[in-house]
Structure formats: structure tokens, C-alpha cells
Design an enzyme around this catalytic site. Structure first.
Site, short mmCIF file in Angstrom:
data_model
loop_
_atom_site.label_atom_id
_atom_site.label_comp_id
_atom_site.label_asym_id
_atom_site.label_seq_id
_atom_site.Cartn_x
_atom_site.Cartn_y
_atom_site.Cartn_z
N THR A 30 -5.79 14.97 -3.83
CA THR A 30 -6.71 16.31 -4.10
C THR A 30 -8.09 15.80 -3.77
O THR A 30 -8.44 14.67 -3.79
CB THR A 30 -6.70 16.55 -5.59
OG1 THR A 30 -6.81 15.42 -6.34
CG2 THR A 30 -5.14 17.14 -5.89
N ASP A 48 0.73 -1.03 0.08
CA ASP A 48 -0.09 0.00 0.09
C ASP A 48 0.82 1.30 0.08
O ASP A 48 2.16 1.37 0.22
CB ASP A 48 -0.98 0.04 1.05
CG ASP A 48 -1.97 1.04 1.28
OD1 ASP A 48 -2.10 1.59 0.19
OD2 ASP A 48 -2.46 1.49 2.27
N THR A 77 -2.49 2.30 -5.11
CA THR A 77 -2.92 3.61 -4.25
C THR A 77 -4.23 4.09 -4.98
O THR A 77 -4.54 3.61 -6.05
CB THR A 77 -1.95 4.76 -4.64
OG1 THR A 77 -2.43 6.10 -4.42
CG2 THR A 77 -1.68 4.87 -6.19
#
Length: 755
Positions: free
Chosen positions: A632, A438, A711
Site C-alpha cells: 500500500t 528478503d 520486509t
């Protein structure tokens, strides 16, 4: 993590500093020692009954609060756990099966058996069985020693103490004696002995903080909150008067979902993951809590995620087995050829008759042919070296000891050495081909910092790079990024001021963060968040002029422009991996109902209403932020008419009281209200890489290990992070695949690889 010292109701600490749940259960690495076997169909029903447990049929589990007798009638599973590989009854058969799955041992057993046949063995009858027995005894001692450690650790866990309600008082009780329906008092720093439903805590509004690093590796604290109907139950006497019927889903292995209801005095309250405390988690930053046991032992969600301990064969063992088969075929060939030679000499040569005085009867010679093959197998059995097996076992054990004492694998900060829990697999470490990792919290520090924002089509940053500073373009317009001080000015005087105020208000209101005030200095507030992203956004709102300082069960209070503004929280639609967004429906101080929402750009942009003029500009800024390697989120809102909200609230309440598939129903309800959004802008958060990550990945790559990193970031962010951590290097050919199906992805990869 180390266990907490034993106190009145806490855990008993082992001499080595305690043992956490992750030590009890290795879910995926090294020695898989769980014992929860997934038996199909009828067998599963029989096995469950033999264990003394309840058959897990689809439907509901019913728990009677403060009614131990009725709960006992359901024969729920006990709370004892066993993560050991063997027990007294299974050790011998399982050990022998594992040992004789090695072809060398099987061959020597075969040789030892035929040596017992009279007149065919040219060697001692025990010439093979004795050394084989020594090897098996040595292996059995090693296996028993390693498994004894697991039994000892299991015993330590099962013997821990927790405070359990008996009458009107809480008395110490062993973990192994805890049963479904017990009401427990868990002290701060202690681990949860079973899966629990939170009743109340020492914190206001039944809040508590838990650490789940033993479950998911996340070190940041998670927030759990009991129902408001039980939040004021703060004394043993009040807990003893508690009643009602709890209905929950049947035991399952889903760590992040939970559905149930609690009926108190005819009022039905929905239960969700916010009230669930999982075995393996620990209570932090909370003095105590009261909770009721719902799943015990191997029916807890943690134990449901374990698998039966398989008999593992390493690559070395598989290679040795293959070589043993080859050597055995050579041995049989030699024995057959030698037997034929002996037969021919006996039939055609006078040596046996004249020199050895053996009868030259052809019938007798053919009878001895088969026995001669066995004799030659015994004679040539040294072709397969028994000492090789002894040497391999000794080397494995020595390598395990070296791993345990390796200072390069010692973490000084947490005082944690490497531990080889089984020496049977150590040679596999040098043969690792793939690593799957991860990103967040593994490669990165999981410490988020608010860096940039785009609001109303204008980009802002806390530190503006030289190449991004404002300038006049060829059209005579000012372009570039502005610092946060300019944002604060624009909030007062710029035409985008109302948008900025709505944006910053959303950051201060749309979250589940809990503020904690320092007792010695009330001006210092610490934010406890289930996600570091949320805490970073709340701190970012404070930078931009909105200070969040109070949360109550149904409201949040912020300070903006030197005024305290209280927003009533009507509903919260939680974030999950399917929705990729989180929204709050609030009533503003002016009485207007608003939907505040934040999430991934892919899900927010497709839910926008018409006349959103800043979409293109915001998207361009998002791509710039992603190129910088930042995380974001898009920010949007919507005004909701009162009548529309009241109609929707009925749908949401019905969904929240559903027991089965509640999350799906809640997601469907959220879809009905999260529409026609007005885009305000987007945020950008930085999560820096941990020290040494690029060098570690580069070293692994030099060793020929293929590394995959998972991700959920934007594609541009993922590529940037890949270069930053040296997962991707400039000399690599970068292939970008964005296909929607398995077959399309396969075709795309094949075409790219060909070209």
C-alpha cells in the site's frame, strides 16, 4: 547471467559462456575472496601508498576532464583486480598457517620433529613426516587448483576490452589499463569496467538503462540520466573537446549514494547517483554511452564491499580440533604413566640388570625419564589417526564435485549450474541453522499489478470479492467496494470526481518512469522504471483514464479526457529508505504549482494538514488491503504559492550543490515543503509469491532451520504474506512486538515468552 560475446569494444567471452562480476566477487557466501583490507590508521596510509594509490582522506577527489597528465600526478589506483586467496609470495606462509591451525597436523609435526632426536625414537625418523608431507602436498594441490581458477577468472576480467578515447577516436583498451579520467564508450550489453560518470548516450536526454542484478539481485532495469549540459555530446570529436573539473567524494562502499560536482566553463553542475554507473552493472536497452572513469579497481564501490579472505574453520574442523586435544591429553597421560612404569622397573626390578644387562644407576634412570615420555608419545602416536585428515579432504572434494553435478540445483532457464568454489566449506551446508531472506524479488516474483485503490473515502478494486460487493448497511448507507468501471463513472458525476481526477493525475505525473515506444507499432508503449511499483502505478493510472506517454527533461505529458496535458517538472524529491516517500513539484497547464507525493502511510499521515476528513476511512481501507497481503501507498497533494516555492527553490538548489552530506541536506530541504498535505487516498499493489516458495520454506522448517524474512510492508501485510508462504503456520503462537528501543523490545519478548 552470461557475458556478452566479444565485439569491437565489448567483453571477451570465456569458453564457458563468459563470466559476470558476481562470479568475480562472492561478497558474502562460500569463499570470501576479496582483498580490500580495512587497515586502521597509519597502516592503512602505508598500505595505500605501497599499492601506488591515493590516500583516501576525508574530502574531495579531483578529476581533470581530458587531461591525462594532471590525473596521473594524483597517482590514482590502477584498475586491475585480484579476488584470489593467494599469490606467489603469500601462498606458502598462508597455506602453512591454515594447515597447522588444524591441531592434528600440528601434533604430527611435533611428533615428526621429536623423531629426529637420536636414540629416543622406536620408529623410523620419517615414519610421521613422510605421510604428513603427503597430506600437506595433497591439500596444497587442492588449494592451488581452486585458487588457480580464481586467478584465471581475474585474468579474464582484467583482459576484457572497452573503447577508450585517444585523441579524437575511441580505441580498444584492456580493462586493466583503464585509469581515472579516461573517457569510455560502453556498448549495449557490456559490463562497466569501473565506476563511471555518465556523459551522454544513444537515448534522448542522456538516458540509459542498466541491470544491477550482480550488485543487488534486482533484475528490473534501473534508469540513469546524464546532465542536460552534456546530453548533446554525441560524437567522438565533441567528447574530445569536453573539459572541466570534476570533484567527487572519496572512494567508499556505499552503493546507493554519490556526491560530486562538475565545473564546466565556470558553471557548476551537481552530480548524484543518477549519473553514476557502478562496476558490476551492465548496459541494457541502450546502444551505447559515453562516460568518464571516477573510481577504478579496488577503489570502486563494488570492490570496497569485499572483505579480506579469512581463514575459515568449519564446525566439523572445530569439532575435530576439540577431539584431537582430548586424544592428545590421553596420549600424554599414557606416555607419562608408561614412563613412570619404566622408571620404577628400572629402579626396583632386577629384570633390566639381570636379563637386559642394563646398568641400574638411579641418576641415569631419572635422566631417561623425560626422553622416555617422548619415546612413548612416538610409540602411541597412532592413537591420533593421520588417515582421518586424508579421508576428510577426499570426502570434501568429492562432495564439491557432487554439488557441481546436482541436477536439482541446476537452473534450466538461465543455464546456470551450482558451483562449489571451494571444497573446504561444503560440510557446512548440512549444518545451516538460520536463513535470512528478503521478501520482494526473493520470495515474490517482483511483478507488480495494480489491484485496488481508495479515493475520497470510497474503495475500488479491479475484481470485487462477493463479500465486499456494495450493500446497504443498518444506517441505510451504501457500503462496500466498487469496481474500476464505477470509478470512471464517479470521476464524471460523483461529488468526489475532482478528488478522483487529482488522484489519477498524480499517478500519471509523480514518478520517474520512462516510456518507450515500439518502432513497429507506435501505439505500444513500454514503461521502463527503476522500481516495478512505479510502473504498476503508471499502468494503473492508464486503467483509470490517464495515459502517460512522453517524458522530457523538464516535463511530462499525459492524455486525459482526450486531451494532452503537459506538466512542467520543477523538482523531484527522490524516495529513499529514510524518507519512505517520493514527491514531485510540478506546474500544471493552468500555471498552478502543485506538490504531488506518495509514500508509506506512517510518513504521509503525519504530514497532513487540518480538515482532512477521509483519514479514518482511508486508514480502515489500508488495513483491509494489508490483510489481503497487498503493498500500500498513501497519495496526497498540496498547492504551493509561487513566492513560497521560489524561496524554497533557493534552499533546494544550495543543497543539491553540496558535496558532503548532500542527501541529508536534500532530505532536510524536502521536509520544509512536504507539509500541510491534502490526503487523496491510497493504492494497493499485488506482488505474487514465486512458484514453490511455500513448499521450500515448509521443507526447510521441517529440517529444523530457523527462517527470518525482512520486509518493509505494513504489519498486517507482513503477517498475511507469512501465512501465504508458510513461514507462519496456524499452530504457531504469533507474538507481535512494536517497541521503540532495544531494552523495551527485550522486556516485551521476555514477558511474552514467560506467559
Amino acid at each position: 547471467m552470461r557475458g556478452s560475446p566479444r565485439d569491437d569494444g565489448g567483453n571477451s567471452r570465456s569458453p564457458t559462456g563468459g563470466r559476470n562480476e558476481k562470479d568475480d566477487l562472492e561478497l558474502d557466501l562460500g569463499d570470501e575472496r576479496g582483498v580490500e583490507v580495512q587497515e586502521p590508521g597509519t597502516l592503512k596510509r602505508v598500505m595505500t601508498k605501497l599499492r601506488g594509490g591515493q590516500i583516501n582522506e576525508p574530502g574531495e577527489r579531483t578529476i581533470y576532464v581530458n587531461d591525462r597528465q594532471r590525473n596521473a600526478e594524483s597517482k590514482f589506483l590502477h584498475n586491475r583486480i585480484s579476488t584470489a586467496k593467494y599469490n606467489s609470495f603469500t601462498f606458502l606462509p598462508k597455506f602453512l598457517y591454515e594447515q597447522f591451525s588444524k591441531y592434528a597436523n600440528l601434533f604430527f609435526l611435533f611428533t615428526g620433529i621429536i623423531q629426529q632426536i637420536g636414540d629416543i625414537s622406536p620408529t623410523s625418523k620419517f615414519g610421521t613426516l613422510f605421510p604428513l608431507g603427503v597430506v600437506l602436498i595433497a591439500s596444497a594441490f587442492k588449494e592451488a587448483t581452486e585458487d588457480r581458477k580464481r586467478h584465471r577468472q581475474d585474468a579474464e576480467v582484467n583482459a576484457r576490452w572497452v573503447k577508450c578515447l585517444e585523441g579524437n577516436t575511441f580505441v580498444p583498451k584492456r580493462w586493466r589499463d583503464v585509469v581515472v579520467g579516461d573517457i569510455l564508450r560502453v556498448e549495449g550489453g557490456d559490463a562497466f569496467p569501473a565506476d563511471l560518470i555518465l556523459i551522454s548516450s544513444s537515448e534522448p536526454d542522456a538516458l540509459c538503462y542498466i541491470e544491477t542484478s550482480n550488485l543487488d539481485g534486482e533484475t528490473n532495469l534501473k534508469i540513469r540520466q546524464g546532465r542536460q549540459e552534456t546530453a548533446d555530446i554525441l560524437t567522438p570529436e565533441a567528447v574530445a573537446r569536453l573539459s572541466g573539473i570534476i570533484k567527487t567524494e572519496q572512494p567508499n562502499n556505499s552503493l546507493y549514494t554519490f556526491e560530486g560536482t562538475w565545473n564546466i566553463n565556470g558553471k557548476q553542475m551537481p552530480l548524484d547517483p543518477n549519473q553514476l554507473l557502478l562496476r558490476g552493472a551492465q548496459l541494457r536497452n541502450t546502444q551505447w554511452l559515453y562516460a568518464i572513469v571516477c573510481f577504478t579497481g579496488h577503489e570502486s564501490k563494488l570492490m570496497r564491499n569485499t572483505t579480506a579472505a579469512p581463514i575459515k574453520r568449519t564446525k566439523v574442523e572445530r569439532t575435530v580440533n576439540t577431539q584431537i586435544i582430548f586424544l592428545f591429553l590421553v596420549l600424554v597421560t599414557l606416555a607419562v604413566v608408561s614412563s613412570f612404569g619404566s622408571l620404577i622397573r628400572q629402579l626396583e626390578s632386577s629384570f633390566d640388570h639381570n636379563i637386559l644387562f642394563l646398568p641400574s644407576d638411579a641418576t641415569e634412570a631419572w635422566k631417561k625419564f623425560g626422553l622416555n615420555i617422548l619415546s612413548y608419545i612416538i610409540l602411541f602416536n597412532n592413537l591420533i589417526p593421520l588417515s582421518l585428515m586424508v579421508t576428510m579432504e577426499a570426502v570434501k572434494y568429492a562432495l564439491g564435485m557432487l554439488i557441481n553435478s546436482d541436477l536439482d540445483m541446476y537452473d534450466e532457464e538461465s543455464d546456470t549450474p551450482a558451483v562449489a568454489r571451494t571444497s573446504s566449506l561444503v560440510e557446512e551446508l548440512g549444518q545451516v541453522d538460520y536463513i535470512f531472506s528478503d521478501k520482494t524479488g526473493t520470495l515474490t516474483r517482483n511483478i507488480m499489478e495494480f489491484r485496488m485503490a481508495t479515493i475520497g473515502g470510497i474503495a475500488y478494486a479491479d475484481n470485487v470479492p462477493d463479500d465486499k460487493k456494495p450493500r446497504i448497511d443498518e444506517n441505510g448507507q451504501e457500503v462496500g467496494w466498487y469496481d474500476f468501471s464505477r470509478l470512471l463513472e464517479n470521476k464524471k458525476t460523483h461529488p468526489t470526481g475532482p478528488i478522483i481526477r487529482e488522484f489519477v493525475t498524480l499517478l500519471g505525473v509523480c514518478h520517474t518512469v520512462i516510456p518507450e515506444t515500439d518502432e513497429s507499432d507506435p501505439s505500444i508503449v513500454t514503461y521502463q522504471a527503476s522500481s516495478p511499483d512505479e510502473a504498476a502505478l503508471v499502468k494503473g493510472a492508464q486503467q483509470l483514464g490517464v495515459y502517460f506517454h512522453t517524458r522530457r527533461p523538464k516535463s511530462v505529458t499525459i492524455r486525459a479526457d482526450d486531451r494532452d496535458l503537459q506538466y512542467e517538472v520543477l523538482n523531484v524529491c527522490e524516495f529513499n529508505s529514510t524518507r519512505k516517500r517520493m514527491s514531485c513539484i510540478v506546474r500544471s497547464p493552468e500555471g498552478q504549482i502543485k506538490l504531488f507525493i506518495k509514500g508509506a502511510d506512517t510518513v504521509i499521515l503525519e504530514r497532513l494538514g487540518p480538515n482532512n476528513t477521509i483519514v479514518d476511512t482511508t486508514t480502515a481501507h489500508l488495513e483491509e488491503y494489508a490483510t489481503e497481503g497487498l503493498r500500500t501507498l498513501c497519495i496526497a497533494y498540496r498547492d504551493i504559492p509561487e513566492q513560497e516555492y521560489q524561496e524554497w527553490a533557493k534552499i533546494y538548489d544550495k543543497a543539491s550543490n553540496t558535496i558532503n552530506n548532500r542527501q541529508t541536506e536534500l532530505d532536510n530541504a524536502a521536509e520544509l515543503i512536504e507539509k500541510d498535505l491534502i490526503l487523496l487516498g491510497a493504492t494497493a499493489i499485488e506482488d505474487k509469491l514465486q512458484d514453490g516458495v511455500p513448499d521450500a520454506i515448509a521443507t526447510l522448517a521441517q529440517a529444523g532451520i530457523k527462517i527470518w524474512v525482512l520486509t518493509g510492508d505494513r504489519q498486517e501485510t507482513a503477517i498475511n504474506i507469512g501465512f501465504s508462504c508458510k513461514l507462519i503456520t496456524p499452530d504457531m503462537n504469533l507474538l507481535v512486538v512494536n517497541e521503540g528501543t532495544h531494552f523495551e523490545t527485550k522486556d516485551s519478548l521476555e514477558k511474552k515468552l514467560i506467559t
